[in-house]
Design an enzyme around this catalytic site. Structure first.
Site, PDB file in Angstrom:
ATOM      1  CE  LYS A   1      -3.722   2.202   2.499  1.00 42.13           C
ATOM      2  NZ  LYS A   1      -4.693   2.017   3.588  1.00 42.13           N
TER       3      LYS A   1
ATOM      4  NE  ARG B   1      -5.942   9.359   3.245  1.00 39.63           N
ATOM      5  CZ  ARG B   1      -4.669   9.603   2.950  1.00 39.63           C
ATOM      6  NH1 ARG B   1      -4.251  10.861   2.827  1.00 39.63           N
ATOM      7  NH2 ARG B   1      -3.806   8.609   2.815  1.00 39.63           N
TER       8      ARG B   1
ATOM      9  CE  LYS C   1      -3.846   7.864   6.519  1.00 45.04           C
ATOM     10  NZ  LYS C   1      -4.973   6.911   6.399  1.00 45.04           N
TER      11      LYS C   1
ATOM     12  CD  GLU D   1       5.946  -3.950   3.593  1.00 46.12           C
ATOM     13  OE1 GLU D   1       5.368  -4.845   4.230  1.00 46.12           O
ATOM     14  OE2 GLU D   1       6.320  -2.893   4.112  1.00 46.12           O
TER      15      GLU D   1
ATOM     16  CE  LYS E   1      -6.170   1.562  -0.643  1.00 44.29           C
ATOM     17  NZ  LYS E   1      -6.563   1.506   0.733  1.00 44.29           N
TER      18      LYS E   1
ATOM     19  CB  SER F   1     -11.436   7.127  -3.605  1.00 45.01           C
ATOM     20  OG  SER F   1     -10.223   7.556  -3.002  1.00 45.01           O
TER      21      SER F   1
ATOM     22  CE1 TYR G   1     -14.987   2.989  -3.005  1.00 44.70           C
ATOM     23  CE2 TYR G   1     -13.044   3.371  -4.383  1.00 44.70           C
ATOM     24  CZ  TYR G   1     -13.621   3.194  -3.134  1.00 44.70           C
ATOM     25  OH  TYR G   1     -12.824   3.208  -2.016  1.00 44.70           O
TER      26      TYR G   1
HETATM   27  C1  PBG Z   1      -7.510   3.168   5.316  1.00 45.57           C
HETATM   28  C2  PBG Z   1      -7.832   2.948   3.897  1.00 45.57           C
HETATM   29  C3  PBG Z   1      -7.628   3.870   2.876  1.00 45.57           C
HETATM   30  C4  PBG Z   1      -8.197   3.314   1.741  1.00 45.57           C
HETATM   31  C5  PBG Z   1      -8.698   2.052   2.072  1.00 45.57           C
HETATM   32  N1  PBG Z   1      -8.441   1.831   3.422  1.00 45.57           N
HETATM   33  C6  PBG Z   1      -7.090   5.249   2.873  1.00 45.57           C
HETATM   34  C7  PBG Z   1      -5.815   5.568   3.499  1.00 45.57           C
HETATM   35  O1  PBG Z   1      -4.954   4.728   3.752  1.00 45.57           O
HETATM   36  O2  PBG Z   1      -5.653   6.755   3.773  1.00 45.57           O
HETATM   37  C8  PBG Z   1      -8.233   4.013   0.418  1.00 45.57           C
HETATM   38  C9  PBG Z   1      -9.239   3.545  -0.545  1.00 45.57           C
HETATM   39  C10 PBG Z   1      -9.527   4.473  -1.642  1.00 45.57           C
HETATM   40  O3  PBG Z   1      -8.896   5.527  -1.818  1.00 45.57           O
HETATM   41  O4  PBG Z   1     -10.451   4.143  -2.397  1.00 45.57           O
HETATM   42  N2  PBG Z   1      -6.653   2.345   5.965  1.00 45.57           N
END
Ligand code: PBG
Length: 329
Positions: A201, A211, A224, A240, A255, A281, A319
């Site tokens: 990730k 968010r 983050k 990882e 992701k 997203s 989505y």
């Molecule tokens: C949180 C999480 C995130 C997403 C899925 N789980 C956001 C983040 O890490 O800030 C993002 C999914 C998306 O953007 O569609 N742990």
């Protein structure tokens, strides 16, 4: 290996007709390839639009059933639940994550009771929907604590498993959490609960609209980058994944999706395990807004989704999953 030579060989011959193109197609999509994310919100009788994600809504529990029933009817194998948590239920420690009556827990109970195993339920394991600072773990001097966070994640996992969650998806990026969660699940009678690790990730700007959807955007203090991966790296992604497989992950998530097709491909080639891509997203919003503005036509959706299959993904969190039957038709 390339065989043959022009003019004997003309690749355009097989492209000439639609039937022939269909005959030689290498990749395709079916509803089985999709995981449908669902945003939940407290209250009654609400289907609330999310302004940064046109076409995506937050549902109150009483409005959930038709949406899920449509997914079952369309043969979507799994939904992923994400809560919009009220500000008053958030705190520094993300305690609401451990509340058996939080939105996600209530939704799991409801869906399991109503639909049994007709559709899988996946839940994020991470604290960000519940913390007042928007981070996925416990925060100390702007650094997310690893081992202390894992203790919370173990408890969050056990509670969600108890409620009936089928697939736990740790999306927090703490080191060593998969092994610890697996151990606790096994010890507590949840040997068959699956783990889909968000092993790879990246710290990404493509998460912005999400968010917004879960109400953590304005709260997030800093970024983050001290736990999510640096997008300059790819060897690190393989490390990882190797670790999480050793620790007991059943499936691996990469992701975001589209900017990381190279990672999907190399994870699949190296490890031969189920790889799930997350079309996040920001990717969704870019596609959807460009289509709405008529900058491009809606065929870019299918083209983007197929690229995940070409790269080697087994399934895609998207989505678009609720509209996929029309998209692949
Ligand atoms: C949180 C999480 C995130 C997403 C899925 N789980 C956001 C983040 O890490 O800030 C993002 C999914 C998306 O953007 O569609 N742990």
């Amino acid at each position: 290996m390339i065989t043959g030579k022009f003019p004997n060989l003309r690749l355009r011959r097989s492209r000439k007709n639609d039937w022939s193109r269909r005959l030689i197609e290498e990749n395709n999509l079916t509803p089985n390839d999709f995981i449908l994310p669902i945003f939940l919100i407290d209250g009654k009788n609400k289907k609330q639009a999310i302004s940064s994600m046109p076409g995506v809504y937050r549902y109150t529990l009483d409005r959930l059933s038709p949406f899920v029933e449509k997914a079952i009817k369309n043969k979507i194998p799994m939904v992923a639940l994400f809560p919009y948590t009220k500000l008053k239920n958030k705190d520094e420690l993300g305690t609401e994550a451990l509340n058996e009556d939080n939105l996600v827990c209530k939704a799991i109970r409801l869906l399991k009771k109503r639909y049994k195993n007709q559709i899988g339920i996946m839940c994020d394991v991470a604290l960000d929907p519940y913390t007042s600072h928007g981070h996925d773990g416990l925060l100390k001097y702007n650094h997310v604590l690893n081992d202390e966070t894992i203790q919370m994640l173990i408890n969050q996992s056990l509670i969600q498993a108890q409620m009936g969650c089928d697939v736990l998806a740790p999306s927090d990026m703490m080191d060593g959490r998969i092994g610890e969660i697996r151990k606790s699940l096994d010890k507590n009678g949840f040997k068959m609960t699956q783990i889909l690790s968000y092993a790879v990730k990246y710290a990404s700007s493509f998460y912005g609209p999400f968010r917004d959807a879960v109400g953590s955007k304005k709260l997030l203090r800093g970024d983050k980058k001290n736990y999510q991966m640096d997008f300059r790296n790819s060897d690190e992604a393989l490390r990882e994944v190797a670790l999480d497989i050793k620790e007991g992950a059943d499936m691996i998530m990469v992701k975001p999706g589209l900017p990381y097709l190279d990672i999907i491909k190399s994870v699949k080639e190296k490890f031969k395990i189920p790889v799930i891509a997350y079309q996040v997203s920001g990717e969704y919003s870019l596609l959807e807004n460009s289509i709405n503005k008529k900058l491009v036509n809606k065929d870019i959706i299918l083209e983007s989704l197929i690229s995940f299959k070409r790269a080697g993904a087994n399934a895609i969190v998207s989505y678009y999953a609720d509209r996929i039957v029309n998209i692949i038709k």
